[in-house]
Design a protein around this motif. Structure first.
Motif, mmCIF file in Angstrom:
data_model
loop_
_atom_site.group_PDB
_atom_site.id
_atom_site.type_symbol
_atom_site.label_atom_id
_atom_site.label_comp_id
_atom_site.label_asym_id
_atom_site.label_seq_id
_atom_site.Cartn_x
_atom_site.Cartn_y
_atom_site.Cartn_z
ATOM 1 N N ASN A 194 0.809 -1.215 0.000
ATOM 2 C CA ASN A 194 0.000 0.000 0.000
ATOM 3 C C ASN A 194 0.841 1.263 0.000
ATOM 4 N N PHE A 195 2.063 1.172 0.500
ATOM 5 C CA PHE A 195 2.896 2.360 0.602
ATOM 6 C C PHE A 195 3.682 2.640 -0.679
ATOM 7 N N PHE A 196 3.498 1.832 -1.719
ATOM 8 C CA PHE A 196 4.046 2.158 -3.023
ATOM 9 C C PHE A 196 3.319 3.348 -3.645
ATOM 10 N N PHE A 197 2.156 3.676 -3.123
ATOM 11 C CA PHE A 197 1.397 4.801 -3.658
ATOM 12 C C PHE A 197 1.936 6.142 -3.182
ATOM 13 N N GLY A 198 2.740 6.153 -2.136
ATOM 14 C CA GLY A 198 3.305 7.405 -1.628
ATOM 15 C C GLY A 198 4.108 8.164 -2.667
ATOM 16 N N PRO A 199 5.088 7.521 -3.338
ATOM 17 C CA PRO A 199 5.818 8.246 -4.383
ATOM 18 C C PRO A 199 4.937 8.665 -5.558
ATOM 19 N N LEU A 200 3.918 7.871 -5.878
ATOM 20 C CA LEU A 200 3.018 8.269 -6.968
ATOM 21 C C LEU A 200 2.217 9.512 -6.588
ATOM 22 N N ILE A 201 1.760 9.552 -5.360
ATOM 23 C CA ILE A 201 1.004 10.723 -4.908
ATOM 24 C C ILE A 201 1.907 11.950 -4.905
ATOM 25 N N GLY A 202 3.149 11.782 -4.465
ATOM 26 C CA GLY A 202 4.106 12.886 -4.519
ATOM 27 C C GLY A 202 4.375 13.348 -5.937
ATOM 28 N N THR A 203 4.460 12.406 -6.877
ATOM 29 C CA THR A 203 4.668 12.757 -8.283
ATOM 30 C C THR A 203 3.478 13.521 -8.839
ATOM 31 N N MET A 204 2.279 13.161 -8.400
ATOM 32 C CA MET A 204 1.093 13.897 -8.855
ATOM 33 C C MET A 204 1.135 15.346 -8.384
ATOM 34 N N PHE A 205 1.508 15.555 -7.129
ATOM 35 C CA PHE A 205 1.619 16.930 -6.627
ATOM 36 C C PHE A 205 2.715 17.694 -7.364
ATOM 37 N N LEU A 206 3.836 17.035 -7.620
ATOM 38 C CA LEU A 206 4.914 17.704 -8.356
ATOM 39 C C LEU A 206 4.501 18.026 -9.790
ATOM 40 N N ALA A 207 3.718 17.150 -10.410
ATOM 41 C CA ALA A 207 3.262 17.401 -11.778
ATOM 42 C C ALA A 207 2.317 18.598 -11.833
ATOM 43 N N MET A 208 1.507 18.758 -10.801
ATOM 44 C CA MET A 208 0.584 19.892 -10.793
ATOM 45 C C MET A 208 1.309 21.215 -10.568
ATOM 46 N N GLY A 209 2.512 21.175 -9.999
ATOM 47 C CA GLY A 209 3.272 22.401 -9.779
ATOM 48 C C GLY A 209 4.572 22.435 -10.556
ATOM 49 N N ALA A 210 4.643 21.689 -11.654
ATOM 50 C CA ALA A 210 5.884 21.595 -12.428
ATOM 51 C C ALA A 210 6.224 22.920 -13.089
ATOM 52 N N PRO A 211 7.513 23.254 -13.172
ATOM 53 C CA PRO A 211 7.916 24.510 -13.809
ATOM 54 C C PRO A 211 7.765 24.461 -15.324
ATOM 55 N N GLU A 212 7.935 25.629 -15.921
ATOM 56 C CA GLU A 212 7.701 25.799 -17.356
ATOM 57 C C GLU A 212 8.635 24.955 -18.217
ATOM 58 N N TYR A 213 9.885 24.783 -17.809
ATOM 59 C CA TYR A 213 10.826 24.050 -18.656
ATOM 60 C C TYR A 213 10.514 22.553 -18.695
ATOM 61 N N ILE A 214 9.715 22.059 -17.777
ATOM 62 C CA ILE A 214 9.295 20.653 -17.828
ATOM 63 C C ILE A 214 7.997 20.520 -18.603
ATOM 64 N N THR A 215 7.051 21.401 -18.320
ATOM 65 C CA THR A 215 5.739 21.288 -18.961
ATOM 66 C C THR A 215 5.743 21.818 -20.384
ATOM 67 N N GLY A 216 6.584 22.793 -20.668
ATOM 68 C CA GLY A 216 6.579 23.413 -21.989
ATOM 69 C C GLY A 216 5.450 24.408 -22.157
ATOM 70 N N ASN A 217 4.728 24.706 -21.087
ATOM 71 C CA ASN A 217 3.615 25.648 -21.139
ATOM 72 C C ASN A 217 4.103 27.049 -20.805
ATOM 73 N N PRO A 218 3.563 28.059 -21.446
ATOM 74 C CA PRO A 218 3.908 29.440 -21.083
ATOM 75 C C PRO A 218 3.376 29.765 -19.686
ATOM 76 N N PRO A 219 3.930 30.767 -19.038
ATOM 77 C CA PRO A 219 3.511 31.100 -17.660
ATOM 78 C C PRO A 219 2.030 31.423 -17.516
ATOM 79 N N GLU A 220 1.406 31.979 -18.546
ATOM 80 C CA GLU A 220 -0.026 32.289 -18.431
ATOM 81 C C GLU A 220 -0.896 31.034 -18.491
ATOM 82 N N ASP A 221 -0.331 29.927 -18.970
ATOM 83 C CA ASP A 221 -1.061 28.661 -19.029
ATOM 84 C C ASP A 221 -0.502 27.705 -17.977
#
Length: 110
Positions: free
Chosen positions: A12-39
Motif C-alpha cells: 500500500n505504501f508504493f502509492f506514496g511516491p506516486l502521490i508525490g509525483t502527482m503533486f509535483l506534476a501539478m506544480g511543475a515549472p515551465e521548462y518541464i511542462t513546456g507551457n507558457p507562464p499564463e497557461d
C-alpha cells in the motif's frame, strides 16, 4: 522490492511516491511542462498518463490481493488500503488540469 510487493500491507505504501509525483506534476515549472507562464494550470498529458497508469495497475494489485487472497479479507482491512483511493482523488485533479475530463471522472468514480 519484490518482497514488498507480496507483503499484504507494505504494498500500500508504493502509492506514496506516486502521490508525490502527482503533486509535483501539478506544480511543475515551465521548462518541464513546456507551457507558457499564463497557461500554468496545465499538466503535461504524457506525465499524467504515466502516473495514472501506474496508479491503476497498483490499485488493481492491491484490491486483487484484498478481494481474492485466502489469507486476507475484510477482517484484515486497515487504513493503509485507502492510499489508493487518495491517489485517485489527487489523480483526478491532475487529469482535470491536463484537460482530460473523462479520465478524471473515471478515476474520481473508481
Amino acid at each position: 522490492v519484490l518482497r514488498e510487493l507480496v507483503h499484504p500491507f507494505r504494498i500500500n505504501f508504493f502509492f506514496g511516491p506516486l502521490i508525490g509525483t502527482m503533486f509535483l506534476a501539478m506544480g511543475a515549472p515551465e521548462y518541464i511542462t513546456g507551457n507558457p507562464p499564463e497557461d500554468r494550470d496545465n499538466v503535461p498529458l504524457w506525465l499524467a498518463a504515466i502516473v495514472m497508469t501506474l496508479q491503476l495497475i497498483g490499485e488493481l494489485l492491491v484490491y486483487n490481493e484484498w478481494l481474492f487472497s485466502e489469507e486476507l479479507g475484510i477482517r484484515n482491512n486497515n487504513p493503509s488500503y485507502q492510499m489508493a483511493v487518495v491517489g485517485n482523488f489527487i489523480g483526478a485533479s491532475m487529469l482535470s488540469k491536463a484537460k482530460e475530463n473523462r479520465f478524471a471522472m473515471f478515476f474520481w468514480s473508481v
